[in-house]
Design a protein around this motif. Structure first.
Motif, PDB file in Angstrom:
ATOM      1  N   UNK A  50     -12.611   0.129  -0.754  1.00  0.00           N
ATOM      2  CA  UNK A  50     -13.198  -1.146  -0.326  1.00  0.00           C
ATOM      3  C   UNK A  50     -13.691  -1.073   1.108  1.00  0.00           C
ATOM      4  N   UNK A  51     -12.904  -0.430   1.966  1.00  0.00           N
ATOM      5  CA  UNK A  51     -13.331  -0.281   3.354  1.00  0.00           C
ATOM      6  C   UNK A  51     -14.591   0.567   3.447  1.00  0.00           C
TER       7      UNK A  51
ATOM      8  N   UNK B 284       0.808  -1.208   0.000  1.00  0.00           N
ATOM      9  CA  UNK B 284       0.000   0.000   0.000  1.00  0.00           C
ATOM     10  C   UNK B 284       0.841   1.258   0.000  1.00  0.00           C
ATOM     11  N   UNK B 285       2.020   1.173   0.537  1.00  0.00           N
ATOM     12  CA  UNK B 285       2.898   2.347   0.555  1.00  0.00           C
ATOM     13  C   UNK B 285       3.583   2.553  -0.786  1.00  0.00           C
ATOM     14  N   UNK B 286       3.754   1.478  -1.536  1.00  0.00           N
ATOM     15  CA  UNK B 286       4.432   1.585  -2.814  1.00  0.00           C
ATOM     16  C   UNK B 286       3.481   1.884  -3.953  1.00  0.00           C
ATOM     17  N   UNK B 287       2.166   1.520  -3.785  1.00  0.00           N
ATOM     18  CA  UNK B 287       1.225   1.653  -4.904  1.00  0.00           C
ATOM     19  C   UNK B 287       0.052   2.551  -4.509  1.00  0.00           C
ATOM     20  N   UNK B 288      -0.147   3.612  -5.270  1.00  0.00           N
ATOM     21  CA  UNK B 288      -1.300   4.493  -5.065  1.00  0.00           C
ATOM     22  C   UNK B 288      -2.604   3.748  -5.338  1.00  0.00           C
ATOM     23  N   UNK B 289      -2.564   2.847  -6.329  1.00  0.00           N
ATOM     24  CA  UNK B 289      -3.749   2.064  -6.686  1.00  0.00           C
ATOM     25  C   UNK B 289      -4.165   1.154  -5.541  1.00  0.00           C
ATOM     26  N   UNK B 290      -3.193   0.540  -4.892  1.00  0.00           N
ATOM     27  CA  UNK B 290      -3.522  -0.339  -3.774  1.00  0.00           C
ATOM     28  C   UNK B 290      -4.137   0.445  -2.623  1.00  0.00           C
ATOM     29  N   UNK B 291      -3.569   1.626  -2.338  1.00  0.00           N
ATOM     30  CA  UNK B 291      -4.130   2.461  -1.266  1.00  0.00           C
ATOM     31  C   UNK B 291      -5.552   2.890  -1.600  1.00  0.00           C
ATOM     32  N   UNK B 292      -5.799   3.203  -2.869  1.00  0.00           N
ATOM     33  CA  UNK B 292      -7.131   3.644  -3.281  1.00  0.00           C
ATOM     34  C   UNK B 292      -8.137   2.490  -3.135  1.00  0.00           C
TER      35      UNK B 292
END
Length: 231
Positions: free
Chosen positions: A20-21, A7-15
């Motif tokens: 999702x939450x 999540x820290x490396x990918x903006x897409x994962x954080x989004x």
């Protein structure tokens, strides 16, 4: 050495994680809200159904009692009941039962209640006895209370309670000479059949329905083992 999380490396994962939450919380909120609203609606529907059943029963009882009282008074006003005896007296009350399917038993007694003058049907004459309320009613009739209504126990444990209509038979001077008693059973009376059906429908809801008299005694219950008990 420490390594960054996806999540820290990918903006897409954080989004995706954040959205999702949020969606999960939103769906959970909607689910809980629908459950609360549906439960409240179900309770309101049940309450309305119970209220309607209670109101229908309450409205039918006065009509049933008034009709029985009027029929008994009409028969008691027949002047032949003052002097008739034996088969003639039995024939008079027999014709009234056959003409109007309301009562299932008729009795004519002396005003003091010591002598039974006539009974119909003949089976009612076997083991005839006055219930405590009826015995008290004879005393009241002699004192001028000409029309009375009482609830009395059933013939057997499998039947519903009965209602007794007591009317004084007076002479031309207004003195009570004889007393007419008409009895009817709630389960067989044509005017109480809708009432009984409405009470029994409570079984479909997993509940019970019952009818009380003025003394708190259960005179009809959707479960027969509760009959004649005190509420």
């Amino acid at each position: 050495p420490l390594a960054p999380s996806p999540g820290e490396k990918s903006l897409e994962s954080r989004f995706i994680f954040a959205v999702g939450t949020f969606i999960s919380l939103l769906l959970l909120t909607l689910l809980i809200g629908d459950w609360v609203v549906a439960g409240r609606a179900a309770r309101d529907m049940l309450q309305d159904r119970l209220s309607s059943a209670g109101e229908a029963a309450a409205q039918s009882v006065p009509f049933f009692l008034e009709t029985g009282q009027n029929l008994a008074v009409q028969l008691a006003s027949d002047p032949r009941l003052l002097d008739a005896a034996g088969d003639e007296l039995k024939s008079i009350i027999r014709l009234r039962i056959q003409a109007v399917p309301y009562f299932d038993q008729f009795f004519v007694l002396e005003a003091n209640g010591e002598t039974l003058l006539a009974a119909y049907p003949d089976s009612a004459n076997v083991g005839f006895k006055l219930y405590p309320d009826e015995s008290m009613g004879l005393t009241l009739a002699s004192n001028g209370v000409l029309t009375q209504i009482y609830s009395i126990p059933p013939v057997s444990a499998d039947e519903s309670a009965r209602v007794s209509f007591l009317v004084g038979i007076v002479d031309k001077f207004g003195q009570v000479q004889r007393v007419l008693i008409g009895r009817t059973t709630l389960e067989t009376n044509p005017l109480t059949l809708p009432l009984i059906e409405g009470i029994n429908n409570m079984k479909d809801l997993g509940g019970t329905g019952f009818l009380l008299d003025e003394n708190g005694r259960i005179i009809y219950h959707s479960h027969t083992e509760q009959l004649t008990t005190t509420f």
